[in-house]
Design an enzyme around this catalytic site. Structure first.
Site, PDB file in Angstrom:
ATOM      1  N   LEU A  33       0.813  -1.224   0.000  1.00  0.00           N
ATOM      2  CA  LEU A  33       0.000   0.000   0.000  1.00  0.00           C
ATOM      3  C   LEU A  33       0.844   1.271   0.000  1.00  0.00           C
ATOM      4  O   LEU A  33       0.358   2.324   0.385  1.00  0.00           O
ATOM      5  CB  LEU A  33      -1.001   0.017   1.169  1.00  0.00           C
ATOM      6  CG  LEU A  33      -2.070  -1.078   1.138  1.00  0.00           C
ATOM      7  CD1 LEU A  33      -3.064  -0.897   2.294  1.00  0.00           C
ATOM      8  CD2 LEU A  33      -2.839  -1.095  -0.195  1.00  0.00           C
ATOM      9  N   GLY A  36      -0.202   1.713  -3.752  1.00  0.00           N
ATOM     10  CA  GLY A  36      -1.531   1.175  -4.050  1.00  0.00           C
ATOM     11  C   GLY A  36      -2.588   1.718  -3.096  1.00  0.00           C
ATOM     12  O   GLY A  36      -2.293   2.447  -2.142  1.00  0.00           O
ATOM     13  N   ALA A  75       4.185  -5.344  -8.662  1.00  0.00           N
ATOM     14  CA  ALA A  75       4.770  -4.544  -7.586  1.00  0.00           C
ATOM     15  C   ALA A  75       6.183  -4.113  -7.947  1.00  0.00           C
ATOM     16  O   ALA A  75       7.076  -4.942  -8.053  1.00  0.00           O
ATOM     17  CB  ALA A  75       4.805  -5.378  -6.305  1.00  0.00           C
ATOM     18  N   TYR A 142      14.878   2.247 -14.519  1.00  0.00           N
ATOM     19  CA  TYR A 142      13.578   1.553 -14.481  1.00  0.00           C
ATOM     20  C   TYR A 142      13.521   0.461 -15.562  1.00  0.00           C
ATOM     21  O   TYR A 142      13.228  -0.706 -15.279  1.00  0.00           O
ATOM     22  CB  TYR A 142      12.450   2.580 -14.673  1.00  0.00           C
ATOM     23  CG  TYR A 142      11.107   1.964 -14.952  1.00  0.00           C
ATOM     24  CD1 TYR A 142      10.414   1.274 -13.969  1.00  0.00           C
ATOM     25  CD2 TYR A 142      10.520   2.060 -16.215  1.00  0.00           C
ATOM     26  CE1 TYR A 142       9.187   0.698 -14.229  1.00  0.00           C
ATOM     27  CE2 TYR A 142       9.294   1.484 -16.488  1.00  0.00           C
ATOM     28  CZ  TYR A 142       8.632   0.810 -15.493  1.00  0.00           C
ATOM     29  OH  TYR A 142       7.421   0.227 -15.764  1.00  0.00           O
ATOM     30  N   LYS A 146      13.569  -3.811 -15.327  1.00  0.00           N
ATOM     31  CA  LYS A 146      12.611  -4.726 -15.963  1.00  0.00           C
ATOM     32  C   LYS A 146      13.360  -5.735 -16.851  1.00  0.00           C
ATOM     33  O   LYS A 146      12.990  -6.900 -16.941  1.00  0.00           O
ATOM     34  CB  LYS A 146      11.587  -3.941 -16.785  1.00  0.00           C
ATOM     35  CG  LYS A 146      10.651  -3.077 -15.934  1.00  0.00           C
ATOM     36  CD  LYS A 146       9.747  -3.915 -15.045  1.00  0.00           C
ATOM     37  CE  LYS A 146       8.709  -3.063 -14.331  1.00  0.00           C
ATOM     38  NZ  LYS A 146       7.850  -3.836 -13.412  1.00  0.00           N
ATOM     39  N   PHE A 170       3.088  -0.511 -23.319  1.00  0.00           N
ATOM     40  CA  PHE A 170       3.420   0.817 -23.806  1.00  0.00           C
ATOM     41  C   PHE A 170       2.729   1.803 -22.842  1.00  0.00           C
ATOM     42  O   PHE A 170       2.948   1.668 -21.646  1.00  0.00           O
ATOM     43  CB  PHE A 170       3.114   0.914 -25.310  1.00  0.00           C
ATOM     44  CG  PHE A 170       4.252   0.257 -26.105  1.00  0.00           C
ATOM     45  CD1 PHE A 170       4.573  -1.094 -25.912  1.00  0.00           C
ATOM     46  CD2 PHE A 170       5.053   0.986 -26.953  1.00  0.00           C
ATOM     47  CE1 PHE A 170       5.658  -1.698 -26.575  1.00  0.00           C
ATOM     48  CE2 PHE A 170       6.124   0.403 -27.630  1.00  0.00           C
ATOM     49  CZ  PHE A 170       6.433  -0.930 -27.432  1.00  0.00           C
ATOM     50  N   ASN A 171       1.947   2.775 -23.265  1.00  0.00           N
ATOM     51  CA  ASN A 171       1.436   3.742 -22.279  1.00  0.00           C
ATOM     52  C   ASN A 171       0.075   3.320 -21.730  1.00  0.00           C
ATOM     53  O   ASN A 171      -0.957   3.519 -22.380  1.00  0.00           O
ATOM     54  CB  ASN A 171       1.379   5.134 -22.896  1.00  0.00           C
ATOM     55  CG  ASN A 171       2.771   5.721 -23.022  1.00  0.00           C
ATOM     56  OD1 ASN A 171       3.611   5.187 -23.747  1.00  0.00           O
ATOM     57  ND2 ASN A 171       3.035   6.790 -22.305  1.00  0.00           N
ATOM     58  N   ARG A 220       3.164   8.503 -28.608  1.00  0.00           N
ATOM     59  CA  ARG A 220       3.075   7.326 -27.742  1.00  0.00           C
ATOM     60  C   ARG A 220       1.891   6.459 -28.161  1.00  0.00           C
ATOM     61  O   ARG A 220       0.938   6.932 -28.766  1.00  0.00           O
ATOM     62  CB  ARG A 220       2.874   7.747 -26.273  1.00  0.00           C
ATOM     63  CG  ARG A 220       4.077   8.455 -25.650  1.00  0.00           C
ATOM     64  CD  ARG A 220       5.223   7.484 -25.411  1.00  0.00           C
ATOM     65  NE  ARG A 220       6.381   8.147 -24.827  1.00  0.00           N
ATOM     66  CZ  ARG A 220       7.334   8.767 -25.532  1.00  0.00           C
ATOM     67  NH1 ARG A 220       7.277   8.831 -26.846  1.00  0.00           N
ATOM     68  NH2 ARG A 220       8.359   9.334 -24.923  1.00  0.00           N
ATOM     69  N   ASP A 284      13.001  11.218 -22.785  1.00  0.00           N
ATOM     70  CA  ASP A 284      11.821  10.849 -23.576  1.00  0.00           C
ATOM     71  C   ASP A 284      12.217  10.517 -25.014  1.00  0.00           C
ATOM     72  O   ASP A 284      12.664  11.399 -25.751  1.00  0.00           O
ATOM     73  CB  ASP A 284      10.819  12.018 -23.630  1.00  0.00           C
ATOM     74  CG  ASP A 284       9.915  12.096 -22.421  1.00  0.00           C
ATOM     75  OD1 ASP A 284       9.710  11.055 -21.770  1.00  0.00           O
ATOM     76  OD2 ASP A 284       9.419  13.198 -22.121  1.00  0.00           O
TER      77      ASP A 284
HETATM   78  N1  UFG Z   1       4.153  14.636 -21.232  1.00  0.00           N
HETATM   79  C1  UFG Z   1       4.019  16.011 -21.384  1.00  0.00           C
HETATM   80  N2  UFG Z   1       3.634  16.726 -20.300  1.00  0.00           N
HETATM   81  C2  UFG Z   1       3.376  16.166 -19.087  1.00  0.00           C
HETATM   82  C3  UFG Z   1       3.517  14.763 -18.945  1.00  0.00           C
HETATM   83  C4  UFG Z   1       3.910  14.023 -20.042  1.00  0.00           C
HETATM   84  O1  UFG Z   1       4.249  16.560 -22.462  1.00  0.00           O
HETATM   85  O2  UFG Z   1       3.042  16.905 -18.148  1.00  0.00           O
HETATM   86  C5  UFG Z   1       4.545  13.833 -22.403  1.00  0.00           C
HETATM   87  C6  UFG Z   1       5.828  13.055 -22.204  1.00  0.00           C
HETATM   88  O3  UFG Z   1       6.941  13.833 -22.572  1.00  0.00           O
HETATM   89  C7  UFG Z   1       5.609  11.856 -23.123  1.00  0.00           C
HETATM   90  C8  UFG Z   1       4.072  11.654 -23.098  1.00  0.00           C
HETATM   91  O4  UFG Z   1       3.542  12.877 -22.609  1.00  0.00           O
HETATM   92  O5  UFG Z   1       5.970  12.180 -24.406  1.00  0.00           O
HETATM   93  C9  UFG Z   1       3.637  10.542 -22.178  1.00  0.00           C
HETATM   94  O6  UFG Z   1       4.255  10.738 -20.916  1.00  0.00           O
HETATM   95  P1  UFG Z   1       3.894   9.861 -19.631  1.00  0.00           P
HETATM   96  O7  UFG Z   1       4.702  10.416 -18.509  1.00  0.00           O
HETATM   97  O8  UFG Z   1       2.416   9.795 -19.469  1.00  0.00           O
HETATM   98  O9  UFG Z   1       4.369   8.414 -20.028  1.00  0.00           O
HETATM   99  P2  UFG Z   1       5.827   7.942 -20.510  1.00  0.00           P
HETATM  100  O10 UFG Z   1       5.731   7.741 -21.994  1.00  0.00           O
HETATM  101  O11 UFG Z   1       6.908   8.782 -20.039  1.00  0.00           O
HETATM  102  O12 UFG Z   1       5.978   6.616 -19.669  1.00  0.00           O
HETATM  103  C10 UFG Z   1       5.205   5.482 -19.856  1.00  0.00           C
HETATM  104  C11 UFG Z   1       5.032   4.737 -18.553  1.00  0.00           C
HETATM  105  C12 UFG Z   1       6.343   4.200 -18.050  1.00  0.00           C
HETATM  106  C13 UFG Z   1       7.019   3.410 -19.133  1.00  0.00           C
HETATM  107  C14 UFG Z   1       7.149   4.246 -20.358  1.00  0.00           C
HETATM  108  C15 UFG Z   1       7.759   3.450 -21.457  1.00  0.00           C
HETATM  109  O13 UFG Z   1       4.453   5.587 -17.592  1.00  0.00           O
HETATM  110  O14 UFG Z   1       6.122   3.351 -16.956  1.00  0.00           O
HETATM  111  O15 UFG Z   1       5.862   4.705 -20.787  1.00  0.00           O
HETATM  112  O16 UFG Z   1       8.341   4.312 -22.363  1.00  0.00           O
HETATM  113  F1  UFG Z   1       8.249   3.023 -18.747  1.00  0.00           F
END
Ligand code: UFG
Length: 328
Positions: A33, A36, A75, A142, A146, A170-171, A220, A284
């Site tokens: 938790l 979670g 987890a 991270y 994995k 992916f996302n 994404r 990114d």
């Molecule tokens: N983004 C913004 N503004 C924000 C937040 C995000 O522009 O305030 C952009 C990021 O740059 C990225 C996209 O939105 O291009 C998605 O960002 P997220 O943070 O939502 O997700 P990520 O792609 O960074 O990460 C996700 C998962 C991770 C995983 C990763 C794999 O959350 O656990 O995809 O690439 F590892």
């Protein structure tokens, strides 16, 4: 099936727990938790509060609640950015937690294991969409963690005969009517956009608009959490039926830019959602899109949520009902 779900109170773990129960399986959730939420765990699941780093508690849970047909591991620490500040949370803590769970899995003779893996294994893809055969280049501690866990699974298979599925999300996004996304701090794009629509945040920052993409913002592959849950169940069923270990990339196979996601959220919420372009966020990659053909072909997996509007609408529904997440 009787399934041990580590991290079953987290975002993807709790949705998968609910889906397992709905499909008639029995579930024991083991969660500390820390990230979670107890409220996210279905009443029909047995809940054990415990930490994977506490091997006594873990052992007790397997002894008290087994035998199990499968183990799922949701987890771990989950943030790319945090892992660049605190690699030890990932390369030490989440790895130790994962190995403890693997040890219990084979000790208690559970035949199958599902790992939550990640698209962060593909930091420098040569081919888009990204297939399972793509070269592995972890993008952060991270992703490295994995990858270590995927490789550890290979050894546990070789040594103990454990069969496994490594599911590379992916996302992950979207919500069910009763289970949502509630991280503290929130870093993910869609919930942050919805905080703007709820009036909790003035604007959304766009992290860079000079990427080599159609509008300069990152692309994404957004995949609904219910579709991820379905992939877990299909994979576990295949393993329990005697199928071989497998790695699957899980996405819709189509990409959306950050600006397109914001536009879709404007349509869904009716809110103007002001946005401002800021500096790139370190780490990114420009484009991440999955080729999820292998799981489609082998297990007949078919994502139900293919439109970005429908995904955002499902999240908007939950966030409107829970403007401050689970707690308040
Ligand atoms: N983004 C913004 N503004 C924000 C937040 C995000 O522009 O305030 C952009 C990021 O740059 C990225 C996209 O939105 O291009 C998605 O960002 P997220 O943070 O939502 O997700 P990520 O792609 O960074 O990460 C996700 C998962 C991770 C995983 C990763 C794999 O959350 O656990 O995809 O690439 F590892």
């Amino acid at each position: 099936m009787r399934v041990f779900v580590a991290g079953g109170a987290g975002y993807i773990g709790s949705v998968t727990t609910a889906a397992l129960i709905e499909a008639g399986h029995s579930v024991v959730v083991f969660d500390n938790l820390r990230q979670g939420h107890r409220q996210a765990v279905q009443q029909q699941a047995t809940f054990v509060q415990g930490d994977l780093l506490d091997t006594t508690a873990l052992d007790q849970a397997f002894r008290d609640h087994g035998p199990f047909d499968g183990v799922m591991n949701f987890a771990s620490h989950t943030l790319v950015g945090e892992s660049m500040q605190h690699p030890e949370y990932y390369l030490r803590d989440s790895v130790s937690a994962g190995i403890n769970l693997l040890t219990a899995t084979v000790q208690y003779k559970v035949p199958a294991f599902i790992l939550s893996s990640t698209a962060n294994l593909f930091d420098a893809p040569e081919t888009i969409p990204i297939a399972e055969t793509e070269r592995i280049v972890p993008g952060s501690p991270y992703g490295e963690m994995k990858w270590w866990m995927e490789r550890a699974l290979g050894w546990y298979e070789r040594i103990f005969g454990l069969r496994y599925g490594a599911l590379r999300y992916f996302n992950a996004c979207g919500c069910t009517p009763t289970i949502g996304e509630d991280h503290d701090p929130e870093t993910h794009l869609i919930p942050l956009i919805l905080q703007v629509a709820l009036g909790q945040r003035e604007q959304i920052s766009i992290f860079g608009d000079d990427y080599p993409t159609r509008d300069g913002t990152c692309v994404r592959d957004y995949i609904h959490v219910l579709d991820l849950a379905a992939a877990h169940i299909l994979t576990l069923e295949a393993l329990v039926a005697g199928g071989a270990s497998r790695h699957y990339n899980l996405g819709n196979g189509s990409g959306f830019t950050v600006k397109e996601v914001i536009d879709a959220a404007r349509k869904v919420t009716g809110h103007p959602i002001p946005a401002q372009v800021v500096e790139r966020r370190a780490g990114d990659p420009a484009v991440l899109i999955a080729a999820a053909d292998t799981i489609r072909r082998e297990l007949g997996w078919q994502p139900a949520y293919t439109s970005i509007e429908a995904i955002i609408a499902s999240a908007w529904e939950w966030h409107r009902q829970h403007p401050h997440g689970y707690a308040k």
